[in-house]
Structure formats: structure tokens, C-alpha cells
Design a protein around this motif. Structure first.
Motif, mmCIF file in Angstrom:
data_model
loop_
_atom_site.group_PDB
_atom_site.id
_atom_site.type_symbol
_atom_site.label_atom_id
_atom_site.label_comp_id
_atom_site.label_asym_id
_atom_site.label_seq_id
_atom_site.Cartn_x
_atom_site.Cartn_y
_atom_site.Cartn_z
ATOM 1 N N ARG A 79 34.488 26.459 113.819
ATOM 2 C CA ARG A 79 33.984 25.834 115.037
ATOM 3 C C ARG A 79 34.645 26.487 116.252
ATOM 4 N NH1 ARG A 79 34.303 19.780 115.371
ATOM 5 N NH2 ARG A 79 32.767 20.201 116.991
ATOM 6 N N GLY A 80 34.033 26.320 117.397
ATOM 7 C CA GLY A 80 34.617 26.832 118.639
ATOM 8 C C GLY A 80 34.442 28.331 118.793
ATOM 9 N N THR A 81 35.396 28.963 119.451
ATOM 10 C CA THR A 81 35.279 30.383 119.770
ATOM 11 C C THR A 81 35.844 31.308 118.702
ATOM 12 O OG1 THR A 81 37.361 30.330 120.993
ATOM 13 C CG2 THR A 81 35.324 29.916 122.261
ATOM 14 N N ALA A 82 36.493 30.771 117.690
ATOM 15 C CA ALA A 82 37.092 31.604 116.633
ATOM 16 C C ALA A 82 35.998 32.315 115.840
ATOM 17 C CB ALA A 82 37.931 30.745 115.705
ATOM 18 N N THR A 83 36.229 33.593 115.550
ATOM 19 C CA THR A 83 35.290 34.376 114.752
ATOM 20 C C THR A 83 36.055 35.151 113.685
ATOM 21 O OG1 THR A 83 35.433 36.292 116.219
ATOM 22 C CG2 THR A 83 33.687 34.678 116.687
#
Length: 172
Positions: free
Chosen positions: A167-171
Motif C-alpha cells: 500500500r502507499g508509495t512503496a514499490t
């Protein structure tokens, strides 16, 4: 929660970025089978055609020591670019897809339709004596649906395995 030698058995979801080339999946599976680790769920798909990259999402269970060993061993395989333990990495979204065939008539048929509606399953095929339902959600949701459909005429089941993303900006 189950335990092994008083250590808790944990369920972990891994996202693995690999070269999309022959033999990579066999090497990953070989790593698990060679060390006696079980793979509960495995999905693979190409995610970047130009860079020839695929993403493997796999789910396994083990003690903390086993989970740490899995991460270390995966990191050592040459065609692997990134290994991310989504379970340890923070919040993530995980879903599965199931196709569920239920065969029945009369009240069983009506009840199967009512339950499918409650689970937000879609009817994707229908005959006079059967339905094929499409259902997405957590593994627990799919398990619950399947368990309820068993006495109503569950005839066949096909599941994709887990697809997961942070979730969020983590890739990866």
C-alpha cells in the motif's frame, strides 16, 4: 496460530522481481523443494515486456528462522532482482480469484444464488443445473465461500493464488 518447537508458524507473502526467461520459475521452486519449504500460493506474470521482467508472488509459512532463510536464499538466486517480504514491509493488499462451479436444482440452487449475492460473487455461467461463480477477495473469504457451497453442490474449484502489492508509495 500453529507452533513448531514452541516457535510460532508465520504466514508471509513475498513479491519477487525476476528476469522473464526460461528456467527462472523452476529455480525458485527448486529452492523451496530442495530445502523442504512449502509454497502455499504462487502466481507469476510478466510486468514489463521491454525490460523482460516478471513478478512472482508467493506465500509460504514457517518459523521466523525459516522465513529469514527463504529471503536470504531467494536474494542469492542470480536472475532475481528484488525480494520484498510484504508481510514484514508494512501494509499491503492481497487478493485471490476463484471460479466456483455449483451443481444443483431446487432449493439448493436458490440458496447458492442467495449466498453468492451476499459474498458479491458474480455468475459468469449458468445452465439449468449449474452455476459458475467468480469471486475475488482474501484467501479467508474464498475459503468461507467454498465451505458454504460444499453442501449445496460444489462440483469444481479453480483458484489463482495470491496477487499482492504494498500500500502507499512503496514499490518493488
Amino acid at each position: 496460530m500453529s507452533y513448531l518447537n514452541n516457535e510460532p508458524i508465520e504466514r508471509h507473502t513475498f513479491a519477487v522481481l525476476v528476469d522473464n526467461e526460461p528456467g527462472v520459475l523452476a529455480r525458485v521452486i527448486g529452492l523451496f523443494s530442495g530445502r523442504g519449504y512449502n509454497i502455499e500460493s504462487l502466481t507469476v506474470a510478466e510486468i514489463d515486456h521491454e525490460k523482460q521482467l516478471s513478478r512472482i508472488t508467493l506465500v509460504s509459512r514457517g518459523t521466523r528462522m525459516v522465513i529469514d532463510q527463504i529471503k536470504v536464499q531467494l536474494d542469492r538466486l542470480v536472475p532475481i532482482h528484488t525480494v520484498l517480504d510484504l508481510t514484514d514491509g508494512g501494509p499491503f493488499v492481497e487478493r485471490e480469484l476463484a471460479l466456483v462451479k455449483v451443481v444443483g436444482t431446487g432449493e439448493h440452487r436458490v440458496e447458492a444464488l442467495r449466498i453468492a449475492d451476499a459474498f458479491r460473487a458474480r455468475v459468469i455461467d449458468s445452465t439449468a443445473e449449474s452455476f459458475v461463480f467468480e469471486l475475488t477477495g482474501s484467501a479467508e473469504k474464498l475459503d468461507a465461500f467454498v465451505d458454504i457451497m460444499r453442501p449445496l453442490g460444489l462440483a469444481e474449484l479453480s483458484r489463482t493464488g495470491a496477487a499482492a502489492i504494498a500500500r502507499g508509495t512503496a514499490t518493488i
